[in-house]
Design a protein around this motif. Structure first.
Motif, PDB file in Angstrom:
ATOM      1  N   UNK A 115       0.813  -1.214   0.000  1.00 53.47           N
ATOM      2  CA  UNK A 115       0.000   0.000   0.000  1.00 53.47           C
ATOM      3  C   UNK A 115       0.843   1.258   0.000  1.00 53.47           C
ATOM      4  N   UNK A 116       1.885   1.268   0.820  1.00 53.57           N
ATOM      5  CA  UNK A 116       2.779   2.424   0.852  1.00 53.57           C
ATOM      6  C   UNK A 116       3.475   2.615  -0.481  1.00 53.57           C
ATOM      7  N   UNK A 117       3.928   1.509  -1.078  1.00 57.93           N
ATOM      8  CA  UNK A 117       4.597   1.588  -2.371  1.00 57.93           C
ATOM      9  C   UNK A 117       3.678   2.116  -3.455  1.00 57.93           C
ATOM     10  N   UNK A 118       2.430   1.650  -3.455  1.00 62.84           N
ATOM     11  CA  UNK A 118       1.472   2.111  -4.462  1.00 62.84           C
ATOM     12  C   UNK A 118       1.189   3.603  -4.293  1.00 62.84           C
ATOM     13  N   UNK A 119       1.008   4.036  -3.046  1.00 61.27           N
ATOM     14  CA  UNK A 119       0.716   5.449  -2.801  1.00 61.27           C
ATOM     15  C   UNK A 119       1.902   6.333  -3.207  1.00 61.27           C
ATOM     16  N   UNK A 120       3.108   5.909  -2.839  1.00 64.92           N
ATOM     17  CA  UNK A 120       4.302   6.663  -3.232  1.00 64.92           C
ATOM     18  C   UNK A 120       4.432   6.665  -4.754  1.00 64.92           C
ATOM     19  N   UNK A 121       4.147   5.520  -5.385  1.00 66.60           N
ATOM     20  CA  UNK A 121       4.222   5.436  -6.833  1.00 66.60           C
ATOM     21  C   UNK A 121       3.241   6.364  -7.526  1.00 66.60           C
ATOM     22  N   UNK A 122       2.021   6.482  -6.956  1.00 67.33           N
ATOM     23  CA  UNK A 122       1.036   7.413  -7.516  1.00 67.33           C
ATOM     24  C   UNK A 122       1.546   8.852  -7.394  1.00 67.33           C
ATOM     25  N   UNK A 123       2.105   9.176  -6.219  1.00 68.82           N
ATOM     26  CA  UNK A 123       2.633  10.525  -6.024  1.00 68.82           C
ATOM     27  C   UNK A 123       3.759  10.843  -6.979  1.00 68.82           C
ATOM     28  N   UNK A 124       4.696   9.917  -7.119  1.00 70.58           N
ATOM     29  CA  UNK A 124       5.819  10.112  -8.045  1.00 70.58           C
ATOM     30  C   UNK A 124       5.306  10.180  -9.478  1.00 70.58           C
ATOM     31  N   UNK A 180       7.874  -3.057  -1.576  1.00 66.70           N
ATOM     32  CA  UNK A 180       7.626  -1.616  -1.660  1.00 66.70           C
ATOM     33  C   UNK A 180       8.259  -1.029  -2.912  1.00 66.70           C
ATOM     34  N   UNK A 181       9.518  -1.379  -3.171  1.00 65.31           N
ATOM     35  CA  UNK A 181      10.225  -0.845  -4.346  1.00 65.31           C
ATOM     36  C   UNK A 181       9.497  -1.209  -5.636  1.00 65.31           C
ATOM     37  N   UNK A 182       9.085  -2.468  -5.745  1.00 62.46           N
ATOM     38  CA  UNK A 182       8.379  -2.905  -6.953  1.00 62.46           C
ATOM     39  C   UNK A 182       7.023  -2.215  -7.087  1.00 62.46           C
ATOM     40  N   UNK A 183       6.333  -2.028  -5.964  1.00 60.18           N
ATOM     41  CA  UNK A 183       5.035  -1.345  -5.998  1.00 60.18           C
ATOM     42  C   UNK A 183       5.188   0.093  -6.467  1.00 60.18           C
ATOM     43  N   UNK A 184       6.211   0.760  -5.970  1.00 61.11           N
ATOM     44  CA  UNK A 184       6.481   2.138  -6.401  1.00 61.11           C
ATOM     45  C   UNK A 184       6.776   2.178  -7.897  1.00 61.11           C
ATOM     46  N   UNK A 185       7.694   1.318  -8.324  1.00 61.98           N
ATOM     47  CA  UNK A 185       8.134   1.338  -9.720  1.00 61.98           C
ATOM     48  C   UNK A 185       7.025   1.004 -10.696  1.00 61.98           C
ATOM     49  N   UNK A 186       6.268  -0.038 -10.399  1.00 65.07           N
ATOM     50  CA  UNK A 186       5.197  -0.462 -11.307  1.00 65.07           C
ATOM     51  C   UNK A 186       4.093   0.598 -11.368  1.00 65.07           C
TER      52      UNK A 186
END
Length: 204
Positions: A110-119, A177-183
């Motif tokens: 969840x944190x990774x997805x939210x950070x990924x949306x922000x980025x 988390x890293x993969x969630x952010x990147x994807x």
């Protein structure tokens, strides 16, 4: 109108990154990649503010960008400064996250997805929050290799070192988390609406 949209995306993106870090990652000592990951490591070890550490790490990288890759500097300095401030402003969310978190795995994703949306929101306007991602982009341009691959290598290096240094950190959760952010960020940037926006602005 374009500049207003850009400002909104910087603010919204910074808020999403801050919520992802404070609400989801901090309660479980989770890591992210890049400069944010390094900032989290210092926070867990020495209780130093994440946003402040991120700012200190990013400043010399932005100095290099100013010297050698000026467009990277202009496209990232506002996002970096605002993100650093908002991350620390939202630190009280850590208590809420600790009280309402379901599981470390869901928090990592969840944190990774939210950070990924922000980025991703910021990347839609060619904005980067800087950090080691900016350094990786400069190195990739110098070596003429894919910047995404270089950023991913930096991220994996950070979470691997962090998992070795911090006994409470899980490399599996951190990689999640890293993969969630990147994807998530990649999907947003590759969205058809993004391509139409860029075509629109190029024609005006």
């Amino acid at each position: 109108m374009f500049f207003l949209q850009k400002a909104i995306r910087i603010i919204l993106g910074s808020v999403l990154v801050a919520v992802g870090i404070n609400y989801f990652l901090l309660p479980f000592n989770l890591l992210e990649g890049g400069a944010l990951g390094i900032s989290l490591i210092f926070h867990y070890l020495y209780d130093i503010k994440v946003g402040l550490t991120f700012l200190l790490i990013s400043l010399p990288i932005f100095f290099l960008a100013w010297m050698y890759y000026r467009p990277f500097f202009y496209n990232g300095i506002h996002g970096m400064l605002l993100s650093s401030v908002i991350i620390d402003m939202f630190y009280p969310l850590r208590e809420w996250g600790a009280a309402h978190a379901v599981s470390p795995l869901l928090s990592a994703a969840g944190g990774g997805i939210l950070i990924g949306i922000g980025v991703g929101f910021m990347l839609r306007s060619d904005i980067s929050i800087g950090g080691t991602d900016l350094l990786a982009q400069m190195i990739a341009r110098k070596l003429k290799i894919n910047s995404g691959v270089m950023i991913f290598c930096f991220d994996i290096l950070v979470v691997t070192v962090g998992s070795l240094v911090l006994q409470s950190a899980s490399i599996l959760l951190s990689v999640t988390t890293v993969l969630s952010v990147g994807v998530t960020a990649s999907l947003l940037v590759a969205a058809p609406s993004f391509r139409r926006e860029r075509l629109h602005y190029r024609n005006h």
